[in-house]
Design an enzyme around this catalytic site. Sequence first.
Site, mmCIF file in Angstrom:
data_model
loop_
_atom_site.group_PDB
_atom_site.id
_atom_site.type_symbol
_atom_site.label_atom_id
_atom_site.label_comp_id
_atom_site.label_asym_id
_atom_site.label_seq_id
_atom_site.Cartn_x
_atom_site.Cartn_y
_atom_site.Cartn_z
ATOM 1 N N ASN A 17 0.875 -1.177 0.000
ATOM 2 C CA ASN A 17 0.000 0.000 0.000
ATOM 3 C C ASN A 17 0.912 1.227 0.000
ATOM 4 O OD1 ASN A 17 -1.765 2.078 0.503
ATOM 5 N ND2 ASN A 17 -2.232 1.471 2.614
ATOM 6 N N LYS A 19 0.182 4.255 -0.313
ATOM 7 C CA LYS A 19 -0.459 5.463 0.227
ATOM 8 C C LYS A 19 -0.201 6.631 -0.730
ATOM 9 C CE LYS A 19 -0.103 3.433 4.736
ATOM 10 N NZ LYS A 19 -0.245 3.592 6.164
ATOM 11 N N HIS A 106 -9.650 1.451 4.325
ATOM 12 C CA HIS A 106 -8.407 1.632 5.075
ATOM 13 C C HIS A 106 -8.676 2.614 6.222
ATOM 14 C CE1 HIS A 106 -4.370 2.792 6.192
ATOM 15 N NE2 HIS A 106 -3.964 1.678 5.614
ATOM 16 N N GLU A 108 -7.126 5.022 7.332
ATOM 17 C CA GLU A 108 -6.879 6.442 7.021
ATOM 18 C C GLU A 108 -8.065 7.045 6.272
ATOM 19 O OE1 GLU A 108 -3.024 5.747 5.273
ATOM 20 O OE2 GLU A 108 -2.281 5.244 7.267
ATOM 21 N N GLU A 177 -5.835 -4.590 10.383
ATOM 22 C CA GLU A 177 -4.780 -3.609 10.633
ATOM 23 C C GLU A 177 -5.128 -2.806 11.881
ATOM 24 O OE1 GLU A 177 -2.542 -2.522 6.750
ATOM 25 O OE2 GLU A 177 -4.304 -1.245 6.902
ATOM 26 N N GLY A 183 2.023 2.528 10.704
ATOM 27 C CA GLY A 183 2.988 3.613 10.547
ATOM 28 C C GLY A 183 3.625 4.064 11.852
ATOM 29 N N SER A 221 2.945 -1.887 10.470
ATOM 30 C CA SER A 221 4.384 -1.939 10.756
ATOM 31 C C SER A 221 5.000 -3.322 10.496
ATOM 32 C CB SER A 221 4.668 -1.472 12.189
ATOM 33 O OG SER A 221 4.299 -0.119 12.342
HETATM 34 P P1 PGA Z 1 2.538 0.445 7.671
HETATM 35 O O1 PGA Z 1 1.111 0.646 6.978
HETATM 36 O O2 PGA Z 1 3.075 -0.879 7.166
HETATM 37 O O3 PGA Z 1 3.363 1.609 7.222
HETATM 38 O O4 PGA Z 1 2.297 0.424 9.141
HETATM 39 C C1 PGA Z 1 0.234 -0.423 6.742
HETATM 40 C C2 PGA Z 1 -1.018 0.094 6.081
HETATM 41 O O5 PGA Z 1 -1.478 1.188 6.422
HETATM 42 O O6 PGA Z 1 -1.597 -0.572 5.202
#
Ligand code: PGA
Length: 258
Positions: A17, A19, A106, A108, A177, A183, A221
């Site tokens: 992903n 982003k 997601h 976000e 997640e 993140g 992460s």
């Molecule tokens: P990250 O993000 O691996 O940077 O924690 C995962 C995601 O948001 O899909």
Amino acid sequence: MKCDSEMYKRNRWVIGNWKMNSSLVANATLLEAIVAARDESSGVGASRVAVCAPFPYLTQLQRTLGGTAIAYGAQDVSEHTSGAYTGQVSAAMLGEFGATIVLVGHSERRLYNAETSALVAAKAAAAVAAGLTPVICVGETLAERESGLAEATVARQLAPCAALMASSPKNIVIAYEPVWAIGTGKTASPAEAQAMHAFIRSELAKLSAAAADISVLYGGSVKAANARELFSQSDIDGGLIGGASLIAEDFLAIVSAA
Ligand code: PGA
């Protein structure tokens, strides 16, 4: 622990992903490295690998990944098929660029775009109707976890997708997640992640016997250093990778771990 034949009914996936990151130039370098490595290692039984990029990069993905074993797609899709929805992109449009996969819900987007679980379910249904595989993202916040509400939160997020999951289990992927792990560098421990995945599997089992085939990925992460242990849990079928998917070496190490 599940026996091998039971586990292999579910596809293993590693999905990047990106982003709102990268650029045409950076993508080219990253994709070239991924394609070169996958050409050597993909084969029967290999995990499915995909990248989900910002919309403007779809032509680049089509040009670079078309005809390879690497799938690609977007990070959001409209719940509508067409019409006066300025700024939205339909599932059929994604399909025109060869996309086969799309993230929906997601955290976000739930946070910054106020997406509800009902809207996420409508987006997932629109994706399936157009022949795409939606990756339905769910997960609790730290406050929800600390209040003992992790399972209830995830169950509530999954509920509006119940009919779709029962009718089209082969066309759906779920990504668990935990919001507090995205993140932040804080990964759920393999045991914590496995416990939530086992809970999700038990929720899926209530829907239909076929829902047992739905792959459930872990995200938050995931790095080369922790991927192997996470992916070796019996109910974790691979990962949705954010930050580490932008660095070819890290992403490929995670693919190998799966
Ligand atoms: P990250 O993000 O691996 O940077 O924690 C995962 C995601 O948001 O899909």
